[in-house]
Design a protein around this motif. Structure first.
Motif, PDB file in Angstrom:
ATOM      1  N   PRO A 137       0.835  -1.299  -0.139  1.00  0.00           N
ATOM      2  CA  PRO A 137      -0.061  -0.093   0.126  1.00  0.00           C
ATOM      3  C   PRO A 137       0.960   1.218   0.191  1.00  0.00           C
ATOM      4  CG  PRO A 137      -0.242  -0.926   2.116  1.00  0.00           C
ATOM      5  CD  PRO A 137       0.650  -1.970   1.241  1.00  0.00           C
ATOM      6  N   ASN A 138       2.190   1.020   0.276  1.00  0.00           N
ATOM      7  CA  ASN A 138       2.957   2.491   0.260  1.00  0.00           C
ATOM      8  C   ASN A 138       2.840   2.796  -1.202  1.00  0.00           C
ATOM      9  OD1 ASN A 138       3.071   2.148   2.941  1.00  0.00           O
ATOM     10  ND2 ASN A 138       5.715   1.350   2.905  1.00  0.00           N
ATOM     11  N   THR A 139       2.904   2.099  -2.162  1.00  0.00           N
ATOM     12  CA  THR A 139       2.604   2.454  -3.541  1.00  0.00           C
ATOM     13  C   THR A 139       1.385   2.860  -4.014  1.00  0.00           C
ATOM     14  OG1 THR A 139       2.553   0.059  -4.547  1.00  0.00           O
ATOM     15  CG2 THR A 139       4.812   0.939  -4.050  1.00  0.00           C
ATOM     16  N   THR A 140       0.504   2.128  -3.658  1.00  0.00           N
ATOM     17  CA  THR A 140      -0.970   2.316  -4.238  1.00  0.00           C
ATOM     18  C   THR A 140      -1.782   3.604  -3.661  1.00  0.00           C
ATOM     19  OG1 THR A 140      -1.815   0.637  -2.906  1.00  0.00           O
ATOM     20  CG2 THR A 140      -1.276  -0.061  -5.022  1.00  0.00           C
ATOM     21  N   MET A 141      -1.458   3.667  -2.171  1.00  0.00           N
ATOM     22  CA  MET A 141      -2.178   4.755  -1.471  1.00  0.00           C
ATOM     23  C   MET A 141      -2.248   6.016  -2.113  1.00  0.00           C
ATOM     24  SD  MET A 141      -4.268   3.029   0.557  1.00  0.00           S
ATOM     25  CE  MET A 141      -4.782   4.393   1.569  1.00  0.00           C
ATOM     26  N   GLN A 142      -0.848   6.158  -2.860  1.00  0.00           N
ATOM     27  CA  GLN A 142      -0.518   7.495  -3.312  1.00  0.00           C
ATOM     28  C   GLN A 142      -1.516   7.932  -4.419  1.00  0.00           C
ATOM     29  OE1 GLN A 142       3.574   7.303  -4.360  1.00  0.00           O
ATOM     30  NE2 GLN A 142       4.414   6.962  -2.547  1.00  0.00           N
ATOM     31  N   SER A 143      -1.834   6.895  -4.973  1.00  0.00           N
ATOM     32  CA  SER A 143      -3.121   7.227  -5.956  1.00  0.00           C
ATOM     33  C   SER A 143      -4.350   7.877  -5.430  1.00  0.00           C
ATOM     34  CB  SER A 143      -3.461   6.100  -6.876  1.00  0.00           C
ATOM     35  OG  SER A 143      -2.240   5.442  -7.452  1.00  0.00           O
ATOM     36  N   LEU A 144      -4.572   7.870  -4.184  1.00  0.00           N
ATOM     37  CA  LEU A 144      -5.799   8.553  -3.791  1.00  0.00           C
ATOM     38  C   LEU A 144      -5.499   9.819  -3.514  1.00  0.00           C
ATOM     39  CD1 LEU A 144      -7.180   5.717  -1.223  1.00  0.00           C
ATOM     40  CD2 LEU A 144      -7.721   6.083  -3.998  1.00  0.00           C
ATOM     41  N   LYS A 145      -4.556  10.678  -3.679  1.00  0.00           N
ATOM     42  CA  LYS A 145      -4.374  12.043  -3.598  1.00  0.00           C
ATOM     43  C   LYS A 145      -5.392  12.784  -4.118  1.00  0.00           C
ATOM     44  CE  LYS A 145      -0.857  15.522  -3.409  1.00  0.00           C
ATOM     45  NZ  LYS A 145       0.653  15.986  -3.718  1.00  0.00           N
ATOM     46  N   GLY A 146      -6.101  13.744  -3.548  1.00  0.00           N
ATOM     47  CA  GLY A 146      -7.302  14.601  -3.963  1.00  0.00           C
ATOM     48  C   GLY A 146      -8.536  13.840  -3.930  1.00  0.00           C
ATOM     49  N   SER A 213     -15.419  -8.022  -8.199  1.00  0.00           N
ATOM     50  CA  SER A 213     -15.329  -7.444  -9.680  1.00  0.00           C
ATOM     51  C   SER A 213     -15.808  -6.069  -9.965  1.00  0.00           C
ATOM     52  CB  SER A 213     -16.177  -8.491 -10.394  1.00  0.00           C
ATOM     53  OG  SER A 213     -17.621  -8.621 -10.311  1.00  0.00           O
ATOM     54  N   GLY A 214     -16.698  -5.495  -9.125  1.00  0.00           N
ATOM     55  CA  GLY A 214     -17.151  -4.213  -9.249  1.00  0.00           C
ATOM     56  C   GLY A 214     -16.464  -3.182  -8.644  1.00  0.00           C
ATOM     57  N   VAL A 215     -15.335  -3.426  -8.181  1.00  0.00           N
ATOM     58  CA  VAL A 215     -14.477  -2.413  -7.635  1.00  0.00           C
ATOM     59  C   VAL A 215     -13.017  -2.348  -8.258  1.00  0.00           C
ATOM     60  CG1 VAL A 215     -15.647  -2.541  -5.242  1.00  0.00           C
ATOM     61  CG2 VAL A 215     -13.549  -3.861  -5.682  1.00  0.00           C
ATOM     62  N   VAL A 216     -12.308  -1.400  -7.835  1.00  0.00           N
ATOM     63  CA  VAL A 216     -10.964  -1.609  -8.117  1.00  0.00           C
ATOM     64  C   VAL A 216     -10.043  -1.480  -6.738  1.00  0.00           C
ATOM     65  CG1 VAL A 216      -8.880  -0.067  -9.080  1.00  0.00           C
ATOM     66  CG2 VAL A 216     -10.995   0.055 -10.172  1.00  0.00           C
ATOM     67  N   ARG A 217      -9.322  -2.584  -6.751  1.00  0.00           N
ATOM     68  CA  ARG A 217      -8.585  -2.697  -5.443  1.00  0.00           C
ATOM     69  C   ARG A 217      -7.316  -1.716  -5.014  1.00  0.00           C
ATOM     70  NH1 ARG A 217      -8.121  -6.774  -1.697  1.00  0.00           N
ATOM     71  NH2 ARG A 217      -9.955  -8.163  -2.757  1.00  0.00           N
ATOM     72  N   VAL A 218      -7.325  -0.905  -4.028  1.00  0.00           N
ATOM     73  CA  VAL A 218      -6.395  -0.195  -3.914  1.00  0.00           C
ATOM     74  C   VAL A 218      -5.171  -1.025  -2.952  1.00  0.00           C
ATOM     75  CG1 VAL A 218      -5.356   1.864  -2.700  1.00  0.00           C
ATOM     76  CG2 VAL A 218      -7.721   1.859  -3.850  1.00  0.00           C
ATOM     77  N   THR A 219      -5.740  -1.938  -1.982  1.00  0.00           N
ATOM     78  CA  THR A 219      -4.893  -2.614  -1.244  1.00  0.00           C
ATOM     79  C   THR A 219      -5.330  -4.024  -1.355  1.00  0.00           C
ATOM     80  OG1 THR A 219      -6.397  -2.516   0.985  1.00  0.00           O
ATOM     81  CG2 THR A 219      -4.666  -0.865   0.601  1.00  0.00           C
ATOM     82  N   ASP A 220      -4.551  -4.869  -1.170  1.00  0.00           N
ATOM     83  CA  ASP A 220      -4.567  -6.446  -0.889  1.00  0.00           C
ATOM     84  C   ASP A 220      -3.752  -6.906   0.094  1.00  0.00           C
ATOM     85  OD1 ASP A 220      -4.953  -9.062  -1.329  1.00  0.00           O
ATOM     86  OD2 ASP A 220      -4.230  -9.190  -2.954  1.00  0.00           O
ATOM     87  N   ILE A 221      -4.174  -6.538   1.564  1.00  0.00           N
ATOM     88  CA  ILE A 221      -3.143  -6.839   2.652  1.00  0.00           C
ATOM     89  C   ILE A 221      -3.625  -7.616   3.758  1.00  0.00           C
ATOM     90  CG2 ILE A 221      -2.014  -4.333   2.165  1.00  0.00           C
ATOM     91  CD1 ILE A 221      -3.783  -3.140   4.302  1.00  0.00           C
ATOM     92  N   VAL A 222      -4.807  -8.105   3.627  1.00  0.00           N
ATOM     93  CA  VAL A 222      -5.505  -9.001   4.675  1.00  0.00           C
ATOM     94  C   VAL A 222      -4.502 -10.281   4.746  1.00  0.00           C
ATOM     95  CG1 VAL A 222      -7.584 -10.281   5.443  1.00  0.00           C
ATOM     96  CG2 VAL A 222      -7.805  -8.190   4.726  1.00  0.00           C
ATOM     97  N   GLY A 223      -4.057 -10.331   6.136  1.00  0.00           N
ATOM     98  CA  GLY A 223      -3.233 -11.434   6.206  1.00  0.00           C
ATOM     99  C   GLY A 223      -1.826 -11.414   5.717  1.00  0.00           C
ATOM    100  N   ARG A 224      -1.484 -10.319   5.213  1.00  0.00           N
ATOM    101  CA  ARG A 224      -0.039  -9.995   4.859  1.00  0.00           C
ATOM    102  C   ARG A 224       0.679  -9.115   6.059  1.00  0.00           C
ATOM    103  NH1 ARG A 224       0.162 -11.363  -0.775  1.00  0.00           N
ATOM    104  NH2 ARG A 224      -1.699 -11.598  -1.797  1.00  0.00           N
ATOM    105  N   ASP A 225       2.054  -9.754   5.811  1.00  0.00           N
ATOM    106  CA  ASP A 225       2.909  -8.911   6.753  1.00  0.00           C
ATOM    107  C   ASP A 225       3.489  -7.885   5.775  1.00  0.00           C
ATOM    108  OD1 ASP A 225       2.560 -10.707   8.693  1.00  0.00           O
ATOM    109  OD2 ASP A 225       4.059 -12.075   8.227  1.00  0.00           O
ATOM    110  N   GLY A 226       4.044  -6.705   6.844  1.00  0.00           N
ATOM    111  CA  GLY A 226       4.973  -5.684   6.207  1.00  0.00           C
ATOM    112  C   GLY A 226       4.225  -4.508   5.660  1.00  0.00           C
ATOM    113  N   ASN A 227       2.916  -4.436   6.089  1.00  0.00           N
ATOM    114  CA  ASN A 227       2.279  -3.037   5.989  1.00  0.00           C
ATOM    115  C   ASN A 227       2.132  -2.614   7.387  1.00  0.00           C
ATOM    116  OD1 ASN A 227      -0.709  -3.795   6.515  1.00  0.00           O
ATOM    117  ND2 ASN A 227       0.334  -5.639   5.236  1.00  0.00           N
TER     118      ASN A 227
END
Length: 341
Positions: A137-146, A213-227
């Motif tokens: 998410p350190n890369t994708t969350m930047q796309s939410l600016k504004g 299928s009806g959304v664009v995923r910004v994060t995929d972090i459930v159950g993942r380490d390192g975020n």
């Protein structure tokens, strides 16, 4: 109609639902009566956090351990917090965002164990360009600016958690995005479909009404380490110090039953039963419940709380991050220190 055994005939009535109101004292209820009486255990329906209490009741683990439990469904997590402090609930789930300020203001409450880790994802409207890798998410969350981001309510844990993701991505949540209150999943889904927000919180319990299928995923972090949300513990079953002092055997046996429920949940042979109780708790259809259980079963935790995990909640409990309360004073070791059976 749900078959969850909530033997209580009415919802706990809580007059105060803000942190300021719930810290005024631990008096007024009668659940701190002597060992052997009914234990009123709070559950919040519509979210998965209190699943193990539901399993312990419906699969007979409370009975096995000799505790007489009534599941009491307050409508809000803050209602559980208030009820624990006032002794209207014997045990109720408290999040750090309510538990820690309450102890700071003089309430004597102890965490008995952990519930589950992160189940939060962030999604955006179809067609939104999201750059980066959703597992980072350190890369994708930047796309939410504004953009506008839907959260359950302003100042909620949901907003704090998304704020931490934004912070880690190098954005200023106060300037770079606008948070919008969209309510619980049912109203949030409606707001998202009506395009009232650009992005929104998202969890497995929402997938039946708002498919991936009806959304664009910004994060995929459930159950993942390192975020930023990897250390998250969503809540702690808690009891007032008065309850623990007056009912030590009941509290310990409650904890043993919750450990029984956790062990039951980890046996693959019980997957269908776990899906049934989870579906009824969060309001997912019998058809959708097995996939839901499969998607979050690995997020549930044994009751153990370590001092390291306790302190790791600070950035996720408030902004600016508060100082974690003293571990020894706020965590009940006979329950949370390891398997007490």
């Amino acid at each position: 109609m749900s078959t969850i055994r909530t033997r209580a005939v009415k919802t706990v009535a809580i007059a105060a639902t803000t942190v300021g109101a719930i810290t005024l004292g631990a008096c007024g209820g009668d659940t701190s009566a002597a060992d052997g009486g009914v234990m009123k255990v709070g559950i919040t329906q519509g979210v998965p956090g209190d699943l193990m209490a539901v399993v312990a009741e419906n699969e007979g683990f409370f009975d096995k351990r000799g505790v007489d439990v009534e599941l009491m469904p307050p409508s809000l997590t803050t209602a559980q917090s208030a009820a624990v402090i006032s002794n209207d609930l014997t045990v109720g789930t408290m999040v750090p965002g309510t538990l820690w300020p309450a102890t700071d203001k003089g309430a004597c409450v102890k965490a008995l164990g952990s519930t589950l880790g992160n189940t939060l994802e962030v999604i955006a409207q179809p067609g939104t360009e999201i750059k980066g890798d959703p597992t980072d998410p350190n890369t994708t969350m930047q796309s939410l600016k504004g953009k506008t981001i839907g959260v359950t309510s302003r100042g909620s844990g949901m907003e704090l958690w998304i704020t931490e993701l934004l912070n880690e991505a190098g954005l200023d949540p106060a300037k770079d995005v606008t948070f919008v209150a969209v309510g619980a999943p049912a109203t949030a889904i409606q707001a998202f479909k009506a395009k009232q927000v650009d992005a929104m919180y998202y969890g497995p319990t929402m997938e039946e009404q708002l498919p991936p299928s009806g959304v664009v995923r910004v994060t995929d972090i459930v159950g993942r380490d390192g975020n930023a949300l990897s250390p998250l513990v969503q809540g702690y079953p808690s009891a007032s110090c008065n309850t623990i002092e007056q009912r030590p055997n009941d509290v310990l046996n409650y904890c043993k039953a919750m450990w029984d429920a956790y062990d039951f949940s980890q046996d693959p042979q019980n997957a269908a039963t776990m899906a049934k109780w989870l579906g009824e708790l969060v309001g997912v259809s019998p058809e959708g419940a097995p996939a839901l259980w499969d998607s979050i079963k690995h997020v549930y935790m044994p009751l153990t709380i370590t001092e390291e995990s306790w302190k790791a909640q600070a950035p996720l409990a408030g902004s600016p991050a508060p100082e974690a309360p003293d571990f020894a004073d706020t965590v009940y070791a006979p329950c949370a220190g390891g398997d007490p059976r």
